[in-house]
Motif scaffolding. Structure first.
Motif, short mmCIF file in Angstrom:
data_model
loop_
_atom_site.label_atom_id
_atom_site.label_comp_id
_atom_site.label_asym_id
_atom_site.label_seq_id
_atom_site.Cartn_x
_atom_site.Cartn_y
_atom_site.Cartn_z
N ASP A 160 0.82 -1.22 0.00
CA ASP A 160 0.00 0.00 0.00
C ASP A 160 0.85 1.27 0.00
O ASP A 160 0.32 2.38 0.10
N LYS A 161 2.17 1.12 -0.08
CA LYS A 161 3.13 2.23 -0.20
C LYS A 161 3.24 3.09 1.05
O LYS A 161 3.91 4.13 1.02
N THR A 162 2.64 2.69 2.15
CA THR A 162 2.66 3.53 3.33
C THR A 162 3.79 3.19 4.30
O THR A 162 4.12 3.99 5.17
N PHE A 163 4.38 2.00 4.17
CA PHE A 163 5.48 1.60 5.04
C PHE A 163 6.70 1.24 4.21
O PHE A 163 6.57 0.68 3.12
N PRO A 164 7.88 1.53 4.73
CA PRO A 164 9.07 1.08 4.03
C PRO A 164 9.27 -0.42 4.22
O PRO A 164 8.83 -0.99 5.23
N VAL A 165 9.92 -1.04 3.27
CA VAL A 165 10.39 -2.42 3.42
C VAL A 165 11.87 -2.31 3.75
O VAL A 165 12.63 -1.64 3.03
N CYS A 166 12.29 -2.93 4.84
CA CYS A 166 13.67 -2.79 5.30
C CYS A 166 14.49 -4.02 4.93
O CYS A 166 13.95 -5.13 4.75
N ALA A 167 15.78 -3.83 4.83
CA ALA A 167 16.69 -4.97 4.70
C ALA A 167 16.53 -5.86 5.92
O ALA A 167 16.10 -5.40 6.99
N LYS A 168 16.86 -7.13 5.80
CA LYS A 168 16.69 -8.07 6.91
C LYS A 168 17.53 -7.68 8.13
O LYS A 168 17.25 -8.13 9.24
N VAL A 205 11.75 7.15 20.35
CA VAL A 205 12.29 6.41 19.22
C VAL A 205 11.89 4.95 19.42
O VAL A 205 12.38 4.28 20.33
N ILE A 206 10.96 4.50 18.58
CA ILE A 206 10.31 3.20 18.78
C ILE A 206 10.73 2.26 17.66
O ILE A 206 10.50 2.54 16.47
N SER A 207 11.34 1.14 18.02
CA SER A 207 11.78 0.15 17.04
C SER A 207 10.83 -1.05 17.08
O SER A 207 10.57 -1.61 18.15
N TYR A 208 10.32 -1.42 15.90
CA TYR A 208 9.43 -2.58 15.79
C TYR A 208 10.18 -3.71 15.07
O TYR A 208 10.92 -3.44 14.11
N PRO A 209 9.99 -4.95 15.49
CA PRO A 209 10.72 -6.08 14.88
C PRO A 209 10.14 -6.49 13.54
O PRO A 209 9.74 -7.64 13.33
N LEU A 210 10.09 -5.55 12.62
CA LEU A 210 9.58 -5.80 11.27
C LEU A 210 10.61 -5.31 10.28
O LEU A 210 11.19 -4.24 10.45
N SER A 211 10.84 -6.07 9.25
CA SER A 211 11.81 -5.65 8.25
C SER A 211 11.30 -5.92 6.84
O SER A 211 10.65 -5.07 6.23
N ALA A 212 11.55 -7.14 6.31
CA ALA A 212 11.23 -7.42 4.91
C ALA A 212 9.73 -7.45 4.64
O ALA A 212 9.28 -7.09 3.56
N ASN A 213 8.94 -7.87 5.61
CA ASN A 213 7.49 -7.98 5.41
C ASN A 213 6.77 -6.91 6.21
O ASN A 213 6.64 -7.01 7.43
N THR A 214 6.33 -5.87 5.53
CA THR A 214 5.59 -4.80 6.21
C THR A 214 4.20 -4.62 5.63
O THR A 214 3.59 -3.56 5.79
N ASP A 215 3.68 -5.64 4.95
CA ASP A 215 2.30 -5.58 4.45
C ASP A 215 1.33 -5.84 5.60
O ASP A 215 1.64 -6.55 6.57
N GLY A 216 0.14 -5.26 5.50
CA GLY A 216 -0.92 -5.53 6.47
C GLY A 216 -0.76 -4.85 7.80
O GLY A 216 -1.39 -5.24 8.78
N ILE A 217 0.07 -3.80 7.88
CA ILE A 217 0.26 -3.09 9.15
C ILE A 217 -0.80 -2.01 9.32
O ILE A 217 -1.06 -1.22 8.42
N THR A 218 -1.40 -2.00 10.49
CA THR A 218 -2.35 -0.94 10.85
C THR A 218 -2.05 -0.53 12.29
O THR A 218 -1.33 -1.20 13.01
N LEU A 219 -2.63 0.59 12.70
CA LEU A 219 -2.58 1.03 14.08
C LEU A 219 -3.99 0.95 14.66
O LEU A 219 -4.97 0.97 13.91
#
Length: 371
Positions: free
Chosen positions: A257-265, A316-330
């Motif tokens: 949905d283009k709203t979150f970055p996909v990060c390296a592993k 500064v909040i770090s979430y354990p998400l990297s390569a898969n960031t689909d389906g994220i909501t608040l």
């Protein structure tokens, strides 16, 4: 036929009227309106979003939403100001007591700087997740379950009934500075309906002003909110989404949905949220939980309307998400609805020492307040 109401009926009608008045000040949104906010237009409230942490979910804290805050105790009269007064959502400090506290703070001699600390006015506390509940003691005080779900860190007692006194009395915290009894919270994050907790949170206290030397501590009980749960779309300049990738490799793409970055592993999703660092000097809170605070102006100083420099709080909040960031909501809706709440309950001397030694002298300190 007797049409006069019985005493029991009169009590029921009275209770309903009182409930209506309470809800008019900040009621829970109807299902199907994610991200809607309270009537004041402020953050900190919205739909219940996806389901709250279910019983048995390892991310949930059993009884967190039902356990009342720790019993309140009277603050130390030698360090705390007089009880605040509240009119129309403005919670005022006692002017004479606040003036005395300010004078005492600036009469405090800073600890001599030793070693070779980084020349940045800053100290921090490191925290982990404490619990979840659908409470908001700033926007919806005493209305348990009336908010969207929140993820709390810091004071373990935080719930709808929390007050400055109850937070000060509760000693259990998930932050690494035991003198910090403050409460911190953000809307809960979900991925495909499952709770995603931060794996690390650092709360920075600093200054973004040109001259940090006049920074003074927050008054006990100050609370504030930054962000807005109503925001569900990006800003016109496309800068509304501030989630980013921290770590080796950084960002390598975007979510579907283009709203979150996909990060390296080797990287994680991170969000930084920064509060204003100028206070009006008069109020612990305001009707929208923002008007008593302001950011520095174009000169790098506090505006005349909010002349008191206070620490700039930044999550500064770090979430354990990297390569898969689909389906994220608040819990408040889309990523653009991210907002944060801060309720100050630091022990007075511990906060004063950190502000005087670190921020006022323009140097970086650790979580213990040391150079």
């Amino acid at each position: 036929m007797n049409l006069r109401p019985t005493p029991r009926q009169r009590r029921s009608v009275t209770a309903l009227l009182l409930l209506s008045v309470a809800l008019a000040g900040g009621c829970k949104e109807l299902p199907g309106t994610p991200g809607a906010s309270d009537p004041s237009g402020d953050a900190g409230m919205g739909s219940t979003g996806p389901t709250s942490p279910a019983p048995g979910d390892p991310s949930a804290t059993p009884g967190a939403s039902a356990t009342p805050g720790a019993p309140g105790t009277s603050p130390d009269p030698s360090t705390s100001t007089a009880p605040p007064t509240s009119v129309g959502g403005w919670v005022a400090v006692d002017p004479a007591a606040q003036a005395a506290a300010t004078a005492a703070f600036f009469a405090r001699k800073p600890k001599p700087v030793t070693g070779n600390p980084v020349k940045v006015p800053e100290f921090n506390v490191g925290c982990t997740t404490s619990h979840h509940n659908s409470d908001d003691p700033i926007v919806l005080p005493k209305l348990a379950g009336a908010s969207h779900n929140h993820t709390f860190w810091g004071n373990k007692s935080t719930n709808a009934n929390s007050t400055a006194e109850s937070l000060r009395a509760a000693t259990a915290t998930t932050c690494n500075s035991p003198q910090d009894h403050s409460a911190y919270w953000v809307p809960t994050m979900y991925q495909n309906g499952k709770v995603v907790d931060p794996d690390e949170v650092t709360v920075y206290y600093g200054s973004r002003l040109k001259d940090p030397s006049k920074t003074q501590p927050f008054p006990f009980g100050l609370r504030m909110i930054v962000g807005n749960a109503k925001n569900q779309v990006d800003t016109p300049d496309k800068q509304g989404n501030h989630f980013w990738c921290a770590g080796i490799g950084g960002e390598v793409g975007r979510s579907a949905d283009k709203t979150f970055p996909v990060c390296a592993k080797t990287a994680h999703i991170v969000r930084q949220i920064t509060f204003p660092d100028c206070w009006d000097g008069k109020h612990l809170d305001s009707p929208d939980h923002k008007a008593h605070m302001a950011n520095g102006d174009h000169t790098g100083a506090c505006p005349k309307s909010h002349p008191v420099p206070v620490p700039s709080v930044s999550f500064v909040i770090s979430y354990p998400l990297s390569a898969n960031t689909d389906g994220i909501t608040l819990a408040s809706g889309t990523s653009f609805s991210m907002h944060a709440d801060f309720f100050n309950a630091w022990e007075d001397d511990a906060l004063a020492a950190r502000v005087r030694n670190c921020l006022d002298q323009g140097v970086k300190c650790n979580s213990a307040g040391n150079f």
